[in-house]
Design a protein around this motif. Structure first.
Motif, PDB file in Angstrom:
ATOM      1  N   LEU A 113       0.808  -1.088  -0.061  1.00  5.06           N
ATOM      2  CA  LEU A 113       0.115  -0.033   0.057  1.00  5.06           C
ATOM      3  C   LEU A 113       0.934   1.170  -0.084  1.00  5.06           C
ATOM      4  O   LEU A 113       0.582   2.342  -0.868  1.00  5.06           O
ATOM      5  CB  LEU A 113      -1.006   0.016   1.119  1.00  5.06           C
ATOM      6  N   ALA A 114       2.065   1.347   0.799  1.00  2.00           N
ATOM      7  CA  ALA A 114       2.615   2.473   0.913  1.00  2.00           C
ATOM      8  C   ALA A 114       3.489   2.682  -0.407  1.00  2.00           C
ATOM      9  O   ALA A 114       3.560   3.932  -0.895  1.00  2.00           O
ATOM     10  CB  ALA A 114       3.956   2.440   1.901  1.00  2.00           C
ATOM     11  N   ASP A 115       3.767   1.444  -1.263  1.00  7.79           N
ATOM     12  CA  ASP A 115       4.306   1.768  -2.534  1.00  7.79           C
ATOM     13  C   ASP A 115       3.383   2.295  -3.553  1.00  7.79           C
ATOM     14  O   ASP A 115       3.529   3.242  -4.605  1.00  7.79           O
ATOM     15  CB  ASP A 115       4.952   0.307  -3.121  1.00  7.79           C
ATOM     16  N   GLU A 116       2.274   1.819  -3.463  1.00  6.36           N
ATOM     17  CA  GLU A 116       1.209   2.323  -4.161  1.00  6.36           C
ATOM     18  C   GLU A 116       0.967   3.736  -4.239  1.00  6.36           C
ATOM     19  O   GLU A 116       0.702   4.381  -4.941  1.00  6.36           O
ATOM     20  CB  GLU A 116      -0.022   1.262  -4.223  1.00  6.36           C
ATOM     21  N   LEU A 117       0.560   4.132  -3.073  1.00  7.63           N
ATOM     22  CA  LEU A 117       0.212   5.650  -2.486  1.00  7.63           C
ATOM     23  C   LEU A 117       1.350   6.324  -2.829  1.00  7.63           C
ATOM     24  O   LEU A 117       1.225   7.296  -3.457  1.00  7.63           O
ATOM     25  CB  LEU A 117       0.031   5.626  -0.998  1.00  7.63           C
ATOM     26  N   SER A 118       2.655   6.041  -2.770  1.00  4.96           N
ATOM     27  CA  SER A 118       3.957   6.778  -3.237  1.00  4.96           C
ATOM     28  C   SER A 118       3.701   6.968  -4.633  1.00  4.96           C
ATOM     29  O   SER A 118       3.974   8.174  -5.058  1.00  4.96           O
ATOM     30  CB  SER A 118       5.084   6.333  -2.532  1.00  4.96           C
ATOM     31  N   ARG A 119       3.511   5.942  -5.275  1.00  6.42           N
ATOM     32  CA  ARG A 119       3.665   6.000  -6.866  1.00  6.42           C
ATOM     33  C   ARG A 119       2.568   6.823  -7.364  1.00  6.42           C
ATOM     34  O   ARG A 119       2.713   7.656  -8.296  1.00  6.42           O
ATOM     35  CB  ARG A 119       3.432   4.624  -7.384  1.00  6.42           C
ATOM     36  N   TRP A 120       1.336   6.833  -6.770  1.00  4.73           N
ATOM     37  CA  TRP A 120       0.377   7.766  -7.064  1.00  4.73           C
ATOM     38  C   TRP A 120       0.480   9.126  -6.859  1.00  4.73           C
ATOM     39  O   TRP A 120       0.239   9.929  -7.815  1.00  4.73           O
ATOM     40  CB  TRP A 120      -1.050   7.170  -6.543  1.00  4.73           C
ATOM     41  N   LEU A 121       1.223   9.518  -5.760  1.00  4.03           N
ATOM     42  CA  LEU A 121       1.442  10.888  -5.318  1.00  4.03           C
ATOM     43  C   LEU A 121       2.371  11.385  -6.563  1.00  4.03           C
ATOM     44  O   LEU A 121       2.643  12.555  -6.786  1.00  4.03           O
ATOM     45  CB  LEU A 121       1.981  10.818  -3.936  1.00  4.03           C
ATOM     46  N   VAL A 122       3.507  10.569  -6.861  1.00  7.16           N
ATOM     47  CA  VAL A 122       4.702  11.100  -7.535  1.00  7.16           C
ATOM     48  C   VAL A 122       4.148  11.132  -9.092  1.00  7.16           C
ATOM     49  O   VAL A 122       4.509  11.957  -9.922  1.00  7.16           O
ATOM     50  CB  VAL A 122       5.902  10.385  -7.223  1.00  7.16           C
ATOM     51  N   HIS A 123       3.695  10.032  -9.466  1.00  4.04           N
ATOM     52  CA  HIS A 123       3.578   9.832 -10.942  1.00  4.04           C
ATOM     53  C   HIS A 123       2.060   9.556 -11.482  1.00  4.04           C
ATOM     54  O   HIS A 123       1.866   9.738 -12.491  1.00  4.04           O
ATOM     55  CB  HIS A 123       4.091   8.379 -11.588  1.00  4.04           C
ATOM     56  N   GLY A 124       1.141   9.523 -10.687  1.00  5.52           N
ATOM     57  CA  GLY A 124      -0.378   9.442 -11.060  1.00  5.52           C
ATOM     58  C   GLY A 124      -0.288   7.921 -11.094  1.00  5.52           C
ATOM     59  O   GLY A 124      -0.021   7.156 -11.493  1.00  5.52           O
ATOM     60  N   ILE A 125      -1.875   7.562 -11.393  1.00  4.92           N
ATOM     61  CA  ILE A 125      -2.241   6.350 -11.457  1.00  4.92           C
ATOM     62  C   ILE A 125      -2.164   5.807 -12.788  1.00  4.92           C
ATOM     63  O   ILE A 125      -2.107   4.655 -12.893  1.00  4.92           O
ATOM     64  CB  ILE A 125      -3.953   6.022 -10.674  1.00  4.92           C
TER      65      ILE A 125
END
Length: 217
Positions: free
Chosen positions: A202-214
């Motif tokens: 979850l931490a990986d996914e949320l961080s990826r969304w914050l930086v790069h978008g879904i």
């Protein structure tokens, strides 16, 4: 009565000593009751009553009312203690990383770890009293925590390529924090199953969304 006696009466050192000892006793008892309440909430759940907390602490309900006024007073006092733990860990995690993406990931991970360590306590201190009329629970220590984290995120934004030229970038830190919080709380409430992501995932996914978008995947 002589002036010397009057001065002695006003500045009686024994009276000052008693007052200091009493204040120290009250402070120590306040901290002890808070720690006992923290254990009670952790074990019994966020909907625990003052009576249940007092029973768990092996004391009486009036003792908690004497020190905290009511359940909301206890919630705010316990919230200040718990949120301070969050503040220290999350900010330290963000400051420990050099690049911005790693800092965001560290802060998200620390936030989720602290909340997952005791979901009962987390939901107790962030709850909105039903009769408060409030539309959100970002008040007091919690709001100060959000503001400080948002400020830290804003400082780290300058190193992200996507931040350059964004006209509404000042809104991003609080929006990012809101997304992490909302997703984290939904995750905490999910029953354990094969479809529930791990904390690390979850931490990986949320961080990826914050930086790069879904859509980056």
């Amino acid at each position: 009565m002589s002036n010397v006696n009057k001065i002695t009466e006003v500045f009686d050192p024994s009276a000052d000593g008693r007052a200091s000892r009493w204040e120290a006793h009250r402070t120590a008892r306040h901290e002890e009751l808070l720690k006992l309440a923290r254990k009670a909430v952790h074990q019994l759940g966020p909907q625990v009553s003052i009576q249940e907390i007092a029973n768990h602490a092996k004391t009486s309900k009036p003792v908690y009312y004497r020190y905290f006024g009511d359940k909301e007073g206890l919630r705010q006092a316990l919230g200040a203690m718990v949120i301070n733990d969050f503040r220290q860990r999350v900010i330290a995690a963000g400051l420990a990383k050099q690049d911005e993406a790693s800092a965001l990931h560290a802060m998200v991970t620390a936030y989720l770890e602290l909340a997952a360590n005791s979901p009962n306590l987390y939901f107790f201190v962030t709850a909105v009293p039903r009769d408060s009329g409030a539309t959100d629970d970002a008040s007091g220590a919690l709001n100060d925590f959000f503001e400080e984290i948002s400020s830290l995120i804003a400082q780290r934004l300058t190193g992200l390529p996507a931040a350059a030229g964004a006209t509404a970038i000042s809104l991003w830190p609080r929006a990012a924090l809101g997304m992490v919080r909302a997703a984290g709380e939904q995750w905490l409430r999910q029953p354990e199953s094969g479809g529930k992501p791990s904390l690390a995932a979850l931490a990986d996914e949320l961080s990826r969304w914050l930086v790069h978008g879904i859509a980056a995947r």
